[in-house]
Design a protein around this motif. Structure first.
Motif, PDB file in Angstrom:
ATOM      1  N   GLN A 135      36.672   8.541  30.690  1.00 55.35           N
ATOM      2  CA  GLN A 135      36.967   7.241  31.287  1.00 55.35           C
ATOM      3  C   GLN A 135      36.508   7.266  32.744  1.00 55.35           C
ATOM      4  O   GLN A 135      36.012   8.290  33.226  1.00 55.35           O
ATOM      5  CB  GLN A 135      38.466   6.942  31.198  1.00 55.35           C
ATOM      6  CG  GLN A 135      38.964   6.853  29.759  1.00 55.35           C
ATOM      7  CD  GLN A 135      40.365   6.303  29.665  1.00 55.35           C
ATOM      8  OE1 GLN A 135      40.644   5.212  30.134  1.00 55.35           O
ATOM      9  NE2 GLN A 135      41.250   7.073  29.052  1.00 55.35           N
ATOM     10  N   MET A 136      36.680   6.143  33.432  1.00 49.27           N
ATOM     11  CA  MET A 136      36.245   6.059  34.823  1.00 49.27           C
ATOM     12  C   MET A 136      37.400   5.707  35.749  1.00 49.27           C
ATOM     13  O   MET A 136      38.256   4.886  35.405  1.00 49.27           O
ATOM     14  CB  MET A 136      35.123   5.032  34.985  1.00 49.27           C
ATOM     15  CG  MET A 136      33.739   5.664  34.861  1.00 49.27           C
ATOM     16  SD  MET A 136      32.386   4.461  34.759  1.00 49.27           S
ATOM     17  CE  MET A 136      32.652   3.493  36.229  1.00 49.27           C
ATOM     18  N   THR A 137      37.387   6.351  36.918  1.00 50.11           N
ATOM     19  CA  THR A 137      38.388   6.067  37.938  1.00 50.11           C
ATOM     20  C   THR A 137      38.029   4.780  38.685  1.00 50.11           C
ATOM     21  O   THR A 137      36.948   4.212  38.506  1.00 50.11           O
ATOM     22  CB  THR A 137      38.457   7.210  38.959  1.00 50.11           C
ATOM     23  OG1 THR A 137      37.168   7.323  39.600  1.00 50.11           O
ATOM     24  CG2 THR A 137      38.804   8.531  38.297  1.00 50.11           C
ATOM     25  N   THR A 174      50.150  12.116  28.950  1.00 47.88           N
ATOM     26  CA  THR A 174      49.654  13.483  29.133  1.00 47.88           C
ATOM     27  C   THR A 174      49.779  14.023  30.546  1.00 47.88           C
ATOM     28  O   THR A 174      49.527  15.207  30.779  1.00 47.88           O
ATOM     29  CB  THR A 174      48.174  13.579  28.701  1.00 47.88           C
ATOM     30  OG1 THR A 174      47.403  12.649  29.479  1.00 47.88           O
ATOM     31  CG2 THR A 174      48.005  13.270  27.226  1.00 47.88           C
ATOM     32  N   THR A 175      50.148  13.169  31.503  1.00 45.71           N
ATOM     33  CA  THR A 175      50.243  13.641  32.891  1.00 45.71           C
ATOM     34  C   THR A 175      51.577  13.209  33.514  1.00 45.71           C
ATOM     35  O   THR A 175      52.356  12.483  32.904  1.00 45.71           O
ATOM     36  CB  THR A 175      49.098  13.062  33.762  1.00 45.71           C
ATOM     37  OG1 THR A 175      49.417  11.716  34.145  1.00 45.71           O
ATOM     38  CG2 THR A 175      47.760  13.074  33.027  1.00 45.71           C
ATOM     39  N   ASN A 176      51.781  13.608  34.756  1.00 41.14           N
ATOM     40  CA  ASN A 176      52.973  13.175  35.484  1.00 41.14           C
ATOM     41  C   ASN A 176      52.692  11.934  36.329  1.00 41.14           C
ATOM     42  O   ASN A 176      53.444  11.596  37.234  1.00 41.14           O
ATOM     43  CB  ASN A 176      53.525  14.309  36.356  1.00 41.14           C
ATOM     44  CG  ASN A 176      52.529  14.771  37.409  1.00 41.14           C
ATOM     45  OD1 ASN A 176      51.329  14.517  37.300  1.00 41.14           O
ATOM     46  ND2 ASN A 176      53.015  15.472  38.427  1.00 41.14           N
ATOM     47  N   GLY A 177      51.588  11.247  36.011  1.00 43.07           N
ATOM     48  CA  GLY A 177      51.249   9.993  36.678  1.00 43.07           C
ATOM     49  C   GLY A 177      51.652   8.798  35.837  1.00 43.07           C
ATOM     50  O   GLY A 177      52.024   8.938  34.666  1.00 43.07           O
ATOM     51  N   LYS A 178      51.583   7.627  36.420  1.00 40.72           N
ATOM     52  CA  LYS A 178      51.939   6.384  35.732  1.00 40.72           C
ATOM     53  C   LYS A 178      50.822   5.362  35.910  1.00 40.72           C
ATOM     54  O   LYS A 178      50.133   5.359  36.926  1.00 40.72           O
ATOM     55  CB  LYS A 178      53.238   5.793  36.309  1.00 40.72           C
ATOM     56  CG  LYS A 178      54.447   6.715  36.208  1.00 40.72           C
ATOM     57  CD  LYS A 178      54.983   6.772  34.805  1.00 40.72           C
ATOM     58  CE  LYS A 178      56.264   7.613  34.741  1.00 40.72           C
ATOM     59  NZ  LYS A 178      56.716   7.814  33.352  1.00 40.72           N
ATOM     60  N   GLY A 179      50.671   4.492  34.920  1.00 41.60           N
ATOM     61  CA  GLY A 179      49.707   3.404  35.036  1.00 41.60           C
ATOM     62  C   GLY A 179      48.350   3.762  34.455  1.00 41.60           C
ATOM     63  O   GLY A 179      48.186   4.785  33.786  1.00 41.60           O
ATOM     64  N   TRP A 238      43.390   4.262  39.557  1.00 41.68           N
ATOM     65  CA  TRP A 238      43.542   5.414  40.451  1.00 41.68           C
ATOM     66  C   TRP A 238      42.168   5.882  40.917  1.00 41.68           C
ATOM     67  O   TRP A 238      41.200   5.855  40.160  1.00 41.68           O
ATOM     68  CB  TRP A 238      44.224   6.573  39.725  1.00 41.68           C
ATOM     69  CG  TRP A 238      45.676   6.371  39.423  1.00 41.68           C
ATOM     70  CD1 TRP A 238      46.234   5.361  38.698  1.00 41.68           C
ATOM     71  CD2 TRP A 238      46.752   7.228  39.802  1.00 41.68           C
ATOM     72  NE1 TRP A 238      47.597   5.534  38.601  1.00 41.68           N
ATOM     73  CE2 TRP A 238      47.940   6.673  39.264  1.00 41.68           C
ATOM     74  CE3 TRP A 238      46.844   8.411  40.526  1.00 41.68           C
ATOM     75  CZ2 TRP A 238      49.189   7.261  39.443  1.00 41.68           C
ATOM     76  CZ3 TRP A 238      48.080   9.005  40.703  1.00 41.68           C
ATOM     77  CH2 TRP A 238      49.244   8.423  40.170  1.00 41.68           C
ATOM     78  N   THR A 239      42.093   6.351  42.149  1.00 43.00           N
ATOM     79  CA  THR A 239      40.866   6.996  42.634  1.00 43.00           C
ATOM     80  C   THR A 239      40.902   8.473  42.221  1.00 43.00           C
ATOM     81  O   THR A 239      41.972   9.023  41.917  1.00 43.00           O
ATOM     82  CB  THR A 239      40.750   6.918  44.168  1.00 43.00           C
ATOM     83  OG1 THR A 239      41.830   7.657  44.756  1.00 43.00           O
ATOM     84  CG2 THR A 239      40.780   5.471  44.647  1.00 43.00           C
ATOM     85  N   TRP A 240      39.735   9.113  42.275  1.00 43.20           N
ATOM     86  CA  TRP A 240      39.700  10.530  41.920  1.00 43.20           C
ATOM     87  C   TRP A 240      40.520  11.371  42.907  1.00 43.20           C
ATOM     88  O   TRP A 240      41.207  12.318  42.500  1.00 43.20           O
ATOM     89  CB  TRP A 240      38.263  11.045  41.862  1.00 43.20           C
ATOM     90  CG  TRP A 240      38.211  12.541  41.710  1.00 43.20           C
ATOM     91  CD1 TRP A 240      37.659  13.444  42.556  1.00 43.20           C
ATOM     92  CD2 TRP A 240      38.787  13.303  40.633  1.00 43.20           C
ATOM     93  NE1 TRP A 240      37.848  14.723  42.093  1.00 43.20           N
ATOM     94  CE2 TRP A 240      38.529  14.666  40.913  1.00 43.20           C
ATOM     95  CE3 TRP A 240      39.486  12.973  39.474  1.00 43.20           C
ATOM     96  CZ2 TRP A 240      38.961  15.694  40.080  1.00 43.20           C
ATOM     97  CZ3 TRP A 240      39.919  14.001  38.634  1.00 43.20           C
ATOM     98  CH2 TRP A 240      39.650  15.336  38.935  1.00 43.20           C
TER      99      TRP A 240
END
Length: 244
Positions: A38-40, A56-61, A66-68
């Motif tokens: 996918q693309m940031t 799969t991560t501790n991020g949301k959204g 999100w930027t790299w």
């Protein structure tokens, strides 16, 4: 002989779509790996399956928001929360650098069915050309418009249609959009489809094959390849049938 692709890496024992899972697939003797791109927000090619970060991560959204520089700090352990240090989301270029150390084939699934990710095909192609991996990469997607576009950009690179419902004469449809392979849900596959596709020069690589009986049957049918979460199991079955 039926090729064994590790689906999102050796995801039966390691966090999916991480360098840890890809290395585990190599160690297990897989012929290739499968990953999702996918693309940031700032146009970087990242390796992750879901459009959202939550599973799969501790991020949301959404990945696209999100930027790299933000994403690279996230942990991506999926259900393997005890791994230290926790794995992170790789860039596609990280995987390509690692591929210099082996001879694995890499199936890149363009995850552009929900969000189109303008220019992703061109960016992926540029990276393939840069590393001269034309013969080591297969491009697949559920977005067949994207596949047709990629084929027009690079007719020398293999493309494959992903699909989950029954298609009539899928080898004809694949050929019509320039694809050289079909990647069907294993539930839609039968002997007639395998044989007719291969006879017409279209490879058959079902996903996601984790049951031993399905593995045995596909190998005995002479299926081109399969995608599995457990490449070690598939390799052992192939060895039991062919002795190699």
């Amino acid at each position: 002989m039926t090729f064994i692709f590790a689906h999102r890496g050796y995801s039966a024992i390691a966090p999916e779509n991480t360098m840890m899972a890809f290395q585990a697939a190599q160690d297990a003797g897989a012929d290739g790996i499968e990953l999702d791109v996918q693309m940031t927000k700032d146009g970087c090619l990242v390796v992750i399956h879901d459009e959202k970060l939550d599973r799969t991560t501790n991020g949301k959204g959404y990945v696209k928001d999100w930027t790299w520089s933000e994403l690279k700090h996230l942990e991506a352990p999926y259900k393997y929360s005890n791994i230290q240090p926790p794995p992170t989301i790789p860039l596609l270029i990280d995987v390509f650098d690692w591929m210099k150390t082996n001879h694995l084939v890499c199936n890149i699934e363009l995850k552009n069915n929900e969000f189109l990710y303008q220019g992703m095909e061109e960016k992926v192609l540029q990276l393939i050309r840069q590393y001269q991996y034309e013969d080591r990469v297969i491009i697949s997607s559920f977005n067949h418009y994207s596949l047709a576009h990629f084929h027009r950009l690079a007719p020398d690179i293999q493309t494959a249609i992903l699909y989950s419902s029954h298609l009539y004469m899928p080898w004809k449809y694949a050929t019509a959009i320039g694809a050289s392979a079909i990647h069907p849900n294993v539930r839609t596959v039968n002997s007639a489809i395998i044989q007719a596709s291969i006879e017409h020069g279209v490879a058959v690589r079902p996903y996601t094959v984790n049951k031993e009986k399905q593995m045995e049957w596909l190998i005995q049918q002479g299926c081109s390849a399969m995608f599995t979460d457990d490449p070690q199991k598939a390799i052992a079955i192939r060895k039991s049938i062919f002795g190699q």
